[in-house]
Design a protein around this motif. Structure first.
Motif, PDB file in Angstrom:
ATOM      1  N   TYR A 132      30.560  47.135  65.337  1.00  0.00           N
ATOM      2  CA  TYR A 132      30.187  46.830  64.311  1.00  0.00           C
ATOM      3  C   TYR A 132      30.381  45.298  63.196  1.00  0.00           C
ATOM      4  CZ  TYR A 132      29.039  51.895  64.797  1.00  0.00           C
ATOM      5  OH  TYR A 132      28.372  53.356  64.945  1.00  0.00           O
ATOM      6  N   ALA A 173      36.013  53.039  60.081  1.00  0.00           N
ATOM      7  CA  ALA A 173      36.618  54.080  60.293  1.00  0.00           C
ATOM      8  C   ALA A 173      36.972  53.956  61.822  1.00  0.00           C
ATOM      9  CB  ALA A 173      35.032  55.060  60.147  1.00  0.00           C
ATOM     10  N   GLN A 174      36.059  52.905  62.600  1.00  0.00           N
ATOM     11  CA  GLN A 174      36.766  52.654  64.182  1.00  0.00           C
ATOM     12  C   GLN A 174      38.355  52.866  65.049  1.00  0.00           C
ATOM     13  OE1 GLN A 174      34.057  53.376  65.879  1.00  0.00           O
ATOM     14  NE2 GLN A 174      33.039  53.164  63.932  1.00  0.00           N
ATOM     15  N   THR A 218      28.272  57.402  58.340  1.00  0.00           N
ATOM     16  CA  THR A 218      27.441  56.758  59.095  1.00  0.00           C
ATOM     17  C   THR A 218      27.886  56.788  60.117  1.00  0.00           C
ATOM     18  OG1 THR A 218      28.699  55.268  57.206  1.00  0.00           O
ATOM     19  CG2 THR A 218      26.942  53.990  59.095  1.00  0.00           C
ATOM     20  N   ARG A 219      29.147  56.909  61.202  1.00  0.00           N
ATOM     21  CA  ARG A 219      29.227  57.038  61.990  1.00  0.00           C
ATOM     22  C   ARG A 219      28.805  58.396  62.506  1.00  0.00           C
ATOM     23  NH1 ARG A 219      35.953  58.513  63.779  1.00  0.00           N
ATOM     24  NH2 ARG A 219      35.593  57.365  65.674  1.00  0.00           N
ATOM     25  N   ALA A 242      31.000  51.299  58.782  1.00  0.00           N
ATOM     26  CA  ALA A 242      30.661  51.748  60.118  1.00  0.00           C
ATOM     27  C   ALA A 242      32.351  51.225  60.740  1.00  0.00           C
ATOM     28  CB  ALA A 242      29.842  52.071  60.833  1.00  0.00           C
ATOM     29  N   PHE A 247      25.440  59.167  62.674  1.00  0.00           N
ATOM     30  CA  PHE A 247      25.002  58.432  63.478  1.00  0.00           C
ATOM     31  C   PHE A 247      24.332  58.544  64.350  1.00  0.00           C
ATOM     32  CE2 PHE A 247      23.568  57.889  58.214  1.00  0.00           C
ATOM     33  CZ  PHE A 247      22.664  58.462  58.790  1.00  0.00           C
ATOM     34  N   MET A 276      21.725  50.216  67.031  1.00  0.00           N
ATOM     35  CA  MET A 276      22.178  51.094  66.845  1.00  0.00           C
ATOM     36  C   MET A 276      22.464  51.125  69.221  1.00  0.00           C
ATOM     37  SD  MET A 276      21.692  53.928  65.462  1.00  0.00           S
ATOM     38  CE  MET A 276      21.063  55.319  65.385  1.00  0.00           C
ATOM     39  N   SER A 302      32.809  57.233  57.159  1.00  0.00           N
ATOM     40  CA  SER A 302      32.799  58.785  58.068  1.00  0.00           C
ATOM     41  C   SER A 302      31.572  59.315  58.507  1.00  0.00           C
ATOM     42  CB  SER A 302      33.740  59.671  57.610  1.00  0.00           C
ATOM     43  OG  SER A 302      33.800  60.180  56.665  1.00  0.00           O
TER      44      SER A 302
END
Lengths: 492, 681
Positions: A306, A296-297, B651-652, A293, B654, A231, B649
């Protein structure tokens, strides 16, 4: 009074000592530097790294040498990884220089000294043969990195990132130490080779050992940045100044690979069945979450964060396939494929972040994907380099990234995990999307800013060499592959 | 050790030249480009001579230079096999290439793509050398594809001409078909032999001679000999590259490229790669009489029927192109008759005299200011004396005049076929004999029309109205390369860089056959390199019994049928085109059906366009509509993209940014692992 004191063999640690002395000297010399570009400090730092490489070459025997009461080990794997480390740090500092000169709070001599201390920490990690040595190296690296992330202290985002990194890093160190203490409790020693012997001769409490192993894997997973210990990665990559992100995303991966090899392979190989299945879970999760992930960036640094998670997940596949049902026939292939993967990844990541630094100016960070619109119109050469880097990251043949993936997959298939290979390929396929999107943006979108890119000659040459290396090593992958295999053969 | 470095130098020198001329083509002046590439090729040639002498002294070599990749038990390597076959090819390739490089200085003088052209031809030389020097199938395939690539680039060198683009696309697609067969053959070798290394494969071949494989699992009728299938697959590759019927259609169109490459690639070297490959694979082909029969029949059809087409062509380069097709057919026939050494011998002599003829044609084209229609020429003898005499030598060598090089190789082929007993040899014998007459006829038709008779150039309407023998509609697009002489203008002899290569090529065209036939065809030259199963295919053995030296063969030929057929061809063409030009026109009217058939090249192109190109387009369209748009785009791509986007979207979410969420995730991770493993322990 000193009757029992034997002077240890200092030669295996000569580069470390040289670096420590030089780092302290540079700290002091920097006080006298008036030049706002800090040319002297920069030059000395780079010379120190070159010096380290030279000493490494001169002192390398090719044999496995223990020193400092077996706390420190020098073998061919360490030599090779350290040489790549020096090269990486050297490259990273070259790329970073223009960027930090443009940013007042970071333009300090301390930046270089911290980078050197971090390097020292990584060198100690690479050569550790003792839990305490590993911990010392790790902390030296981490503390330097926390400071570097926070260095741009006027930036709220950077400070936040440093804070998060520090808190979570402390937690991870706690996990690692706790795991080490458990294993110490079970085996009665902190020395890695001795632990391996104890476990081999049997009679160790398995429950305590597994307890320790879980914590150990957790701590290592944090350093590698694999799910669910990942994270910190997006926030720190995003928040840190780009030059520090470049540093974090390259050199420490080499060191993390080294401690995985030292702790799990050298120390706990008898428990391979356990940690391998743990790492398989982490690996699949990392590839899934990392690749999904990233799509989506909109921020390139976050996307690459990621991407780093997914790459490290992929690399772990090489480590989990070393021992199959107690049979270590394919171990050398598997571990050297993982090592090759790390080296390839470091090379690609350095190039990509290097390109970001090249595009950034004072007051402009070039970290949004949209900033790369129409790069081909502005500078076809750099767009071409970026294209090669992205293709390589996506694993398009024949770039180095393809062979990295190929050799790991080969190890996975040889170990009989067909399903794992299929999963890895599927997620790589999904991952190709976001790399190719950047290529599409560079080549097919209209630029918002038509001005051509400018960069000093040394950075131009370096980044071109970096990009071409990705392509050339894809044609001659055997050069590095055989180096890795040979180094591991002589070290395991 | 020393020699090994020399081996490496041969392909590397042209590669370096190509890189200098290619990578810096925009910045370097022209003299740098041609000096660098010519130096590279000259080094390659000189070193090839040294290696040739070393091999003659008995030092052959077979070894790996670099391991490219290991996959499981398979190793993919770059390696060299240096023996007499290799050195022969190396000498031919580097010599002709050197001549063409020099010639190009004159031919491409006014072309804006000067540096690019030099880069391509040097790159071609590198690729061709890699192909012939290879010691394994992978490198062979690499060279095979690389020469194909450069050929494609060079056919489309004038990329603004639609005809050139059409031609290079056609060459590319037709070669795909051949290469598909080729790679299937290589795949069969890899599967059944477990290696791609020549030496190992050849050593293992006799063991697998009786192996059969099943083309469709479980059907008995589909059981065939492994060797036959492998050899036919490999030969299909050779058919594409060496332009054998029905994969020959690309070669005439490839004349859209500049003339120097027609000489180098489409006459002397690349198109003979197939012949070389089959000779190299002689230990495999010898194990399958069925495959050899296939080879001889295909070769015979090509030799005769492509020769016919040469008769009605009016474009000077196309006449030579059809002649090349026909000669490649001769070489293939020799392969089918197990006379591999004869095929290589003809390959070599053909390389010299055909390169000569092409370059001479190019010289004529320069003299005529890029008018290529032989109907607009005539009487050039007195304006271009050097081109004239060298062309005459080339043509005489081609038709097989005794004592010239072409005679020795072609007569050996005819004799070998006569003595061969494999199925199809009788048909092949007829074809190659009739081919002699046809060859002489079309060669001298062109020779007389160009160099003798009435001067037909410089007439106002001819010069600009250029009728091209094309098969597509956009042929008449105006282009600077088709202007021709203005009224009253006279052709002129070309500069020395153009005629010097002609003279240098004329020497081997005359002499090489006489010198080489003894050792190469009947001596020990190819001992241990080319393998012939004398019990099954005794033609070569019988042929050797009849051979009593090169001079005796030449003298004896004056009484044989091929000589008279050739003489008849020459005389008839003289009569038709010099004496009574009304006769050919009358024949054309009388037999208009045959003429139309020839004009349309037996309808191969029309057939391919309608069936294959049309069929492929139809198939593609239906797959696109049904498969792509509906299933893949609609369901799979967009569907899965939507799914991935949705997961992404989620996952984002989190990544909340709260440090305690992050820490919590880590703790959960530890907790889950702990629960799973403590229970196990």
């Amino acid at each position: 009074m000193f009757d029992n004191f034997v002077v240890p063999n200092l030669l295996p640690a000569a580069p470390e000592m040289f670096l420590a002395v030089m780092a302290l000297a540079i700290l002091m010399i920097d006080l006298t530097v008036k030049d706002s570009r800090r040319t002297v400090t920069f030059a000395l730092t780079q010379l120190t790294l070159i010096g380290c490489a030279a000493i490494q070459f001169a002192t390398s025997t090719g044999e496995i040498t223990y020193t400092f009461s077996n706390m420190f080990v020098d073998d061919l794997m360490a030599d090779l990884l350290k040489l790549f480390l020096y090269m990486t740090v050297l490259m990273v500092l070259f790329y970073s220089r223009g960027y930090i000169i443009d940013r007042e709070p970071m333009n300090k001599g301390e930046y270089y000294v911290l980078a050197l201390f971090a390097t020292l920490g990584m060198m100690v990690m690479i050569s550790a043969n003792h839990f305490v040595t590993i911990y010392i190296g790790l902390e030296l690296l981490s503390l330097s990195l926390y400071a570097m992330v926070a260095m741009n202290r006027d930036s709220v985002v950077s400070s936040e990132a440093a804070m998060k990194y520090f808190v979570l890093g402390a937690l991870a160190s706690g996990l690692l130490l706790y795991g080490m203490s458990m294993i110490y409790g079970a085996t009665g020693t902190l020395e890695i080779t001795a632990i391996a012997e104890r476990l081999y001769s049997g009679g160790v409490n398995k429950t305590v050992l597994v307890f320790g192993l879980v914590f150990l894997v957790g701590g290592l997973a944090f350093k590698l940045g694999v799910v669910p210990f990942h994270m910190w990665i997006p926030d720190v990559y995003h928040g840190a100044p780009t030059s520090v992100t470049l540093f974090i995303s390259t050199a420490p991966k080499l060191a993390a690979f080294a401690i995985v090899m030292r702790l799990l392979v050298n120390g706990l190989i008898t428990m391979a069945a356990d940690w391998q299945s743990m790492l398989i879970i982490l690996s699949v999760l990392s590839m899934a979450i990392g690749n999904l992930a990233a799509i989506a960036q909109t921020n390139l640094k976050r996307m690459l964060a990621y991407s780093a998670i997914s790459h490290m997940g992929f690399m772990l596949l090489g480590i989990v396939t070393g021992v199959v049902g107690g049979d270590a026939r394919y171990a050398l292939n598997a571990y050297s494929s993982a090592m090759f993967y790390v080296i390839a990844y470091v090379l690609m990541s350095a190039g990509t972040f290097g390109m970001m630094l090249l595009m950034a100016r004072a007051g402009f960070e070039a970290e949004e994907i949209n900033d790369y619109k129409g790069l081909n119109k502005r500078s076809p050469w750099f767009a071409g380099i970026m294209l090669m880097l992205m293709f390589s990251m996506a694993g398009v043949p024949f770039f180095i990234g393809f062979f990295a993936k190929f050799s790991v997959l080969q190890a996975v298939v040889a170990a009989g995990y067909m399903w794992l290979a299929i999963v890895a390929v599927l997620f790589s396929l999904i991952g190709a999307f976001y790399y190719l999107r950047l290529v599409k943006v560079m080549y097919f979108d209209q630029p918002e800013d038509e001005s051509p890119l400018t960069a000093p000659m040394d950075v131009r040459i370096l980044i071109s060499a970096n990009g071409l290396a990705v392509a050339l090593l894809g044609i001659f992958p055997q050069v590095i592959m055989s180096l890795c295999a040979y180094a591991l053969l002589r070290s395991l | 050790m020393e020699m090994q470095k020399l081996y490496l130098l041969v392909p590397m020198a042209p590669l370096v030249g190509a890189m200098i001329a290619g990578l810096f083509c925009r910045v370097i002046p022209r003299w740098v480009a041609h000096t660098a590439t010519i130096a590279g090729v000259a080094i390659a040639f000189v070193v090839s001579v040294l290696i040739f002498m070393d091999v003659q002294a008995g030092h052959t070599f077979n070894g790996t230079v670099y391991t490219w990749l290991t996959s499981g038990d398979y190793r993919f390597e770059v390696g060299f096999l240096i023996d007499t076959l290799t050195t022969t090819m190396m000498l031919v390739v580097t010599f002709v290439s050197l001549m063409v490089h020099i010639y190009t200085i004159g031919y491409m003088q006014e072309d804006p793509g000067y540096n690019r052209f030099f880069s391509y031809i040097s790159l071609f030389t590198f690729s061709m050398l890699m192909l012939v020097m290879s010691n394994n199938f992978m490198q062979l395939f690499f060279g095979w594809e690389a020469v194909g690539l450069v050929s494609y680039l060079l056919i489309g060198f004038w990329y603004t001409r639609p005809t050139a683009i059409f031609a290079n696309m056609k060459a590319f697609l037709v070669n795909r078909v051949g290469d598909f067969g080729f790679i299937l053959g290589i795949g069969l070798v890899l599967t059944h032999f477990g290696t791609l290394d020549y030496a190992t494969v050849f050593a293992k071949a006799p063991e697998l001679a009786d192996t059969t494989i099943n083309l469709f699992a479980g059907r008995d009728w589909a059981t065939v000999s492994l060797m036959t299938v492998t050899c036919i697959c490999l030969f299909i590759g050779a058919m594409g590259k060496s332009a054998q019927v029905p994969l020959h259609v690309w070669l005439p169109d490839s004349m859209e490229g500049p003339t120097p490459i027609s000489a180098l690639i489409h006459a002397a070297t690349m198109v003979t790669a197939g012949i070389f490959m089959v000779s190299r694979m002689s230990p495999l082909f010898e194990l399958s009489t069925a495959a050899l029969s296939f080879v001889i029949v295909i070769g015979a059809i090509t030799a005769l029927f492509m020769g016919f087409l040469g008769i009605i062509q009016n474009d000077i380069k196309r006449v030579v192109a059809y002649s090349t097709l026909s000669q490649l057919g001769y070489m293939t026939v020799a392969l089918g008759a197990s006379a591999y050494s004869v095929a290589i011998f003809h390959l070599m002599t053909h390389a010299f005299f055909k390169a000569l003829l092409f370059l001479a044609a190019g010289s004529v084209i320069i003299g005529m200011h890029h008018d290529q229609d032989i109907r607009n020429m005539g009487g050039l003898r007195k304006y271009m004396p050097i081109t004239w005499i060298t062309s005459l030598i080339g043509s005489l060598a081609l038709i097989g005049t005794p004592f010239l090089s072409g005679f020795y190789s072609k007569d050996s082929i005819i004799e070998a076929v006569a003595l061969s007993h494999i199925p199809g040899a009788g048909f092949a014998y007829f074809c190659v004999l009739a081919g002699v007459f046809v060859t002489a006829f079309y060669s001298f038709r062109m020779y007389f029309l160009v160099f003798h008779g009435e001067e037909r150039f410089g007439k106002a309407d001819d010069a600009h109205h250029h009728e091209h023998e094309g098969d597509h509609d956009d042929e008449e697009v105006a282009h600077d390369h088709h202007h021709g002489l203005a009224p009253g203008q006279k052709p002129h002899e070309t500069p020395w860089v153009v005629w010097l290569p002609l003279v240098l090529l004329a020497i081997p065209s005359v002499a090489i056959g006489f010198i080489a036939i003894g050792p190469m065809v009947f001596g020990d030259y190819f001992k241990g390199v080319i393998f012939i199963d004398h019990a099954a295919h005794p033609a070569m053995q019988h042929l050797a019994e009849h051979f009593h030296g090169a001079s005796a063969m030449g003298v004896h030929a004056l009484t044989t049928l091929p000589f008279f057929l050739a003489l008849a061809g020459v005389v008839l063409s003289w009569f038709f085109y010099m004496k009574r030009p009304d006769i050919p026109a009358a024949i054309q009217r009388r037999f208009s059906a045959i003429h139309t058939l020839f004009e349309n090249k037996y309808y191969f192109d029309k057939f391919n366009e309608a069936i294959f190109a049309g069929g492929a387009r139809l198939l593609g369209k239906s797959l696109w509509r049904g498969g792509d748009v509906a299933v893949i785009d609609g369901l799979m791509v967009n569907g899965s993209a939507k799914l991935v986007g949705w997961i992404s979207s989620v996952t984002r979410l989190f990544q909340t940014g709260y440090v305690y969420h992050y820490a919590f995730t880590m703790i959960i991770g530890i907790f889950v692992l702990m629960t799973l493993w403590i229970n196990r322990a």
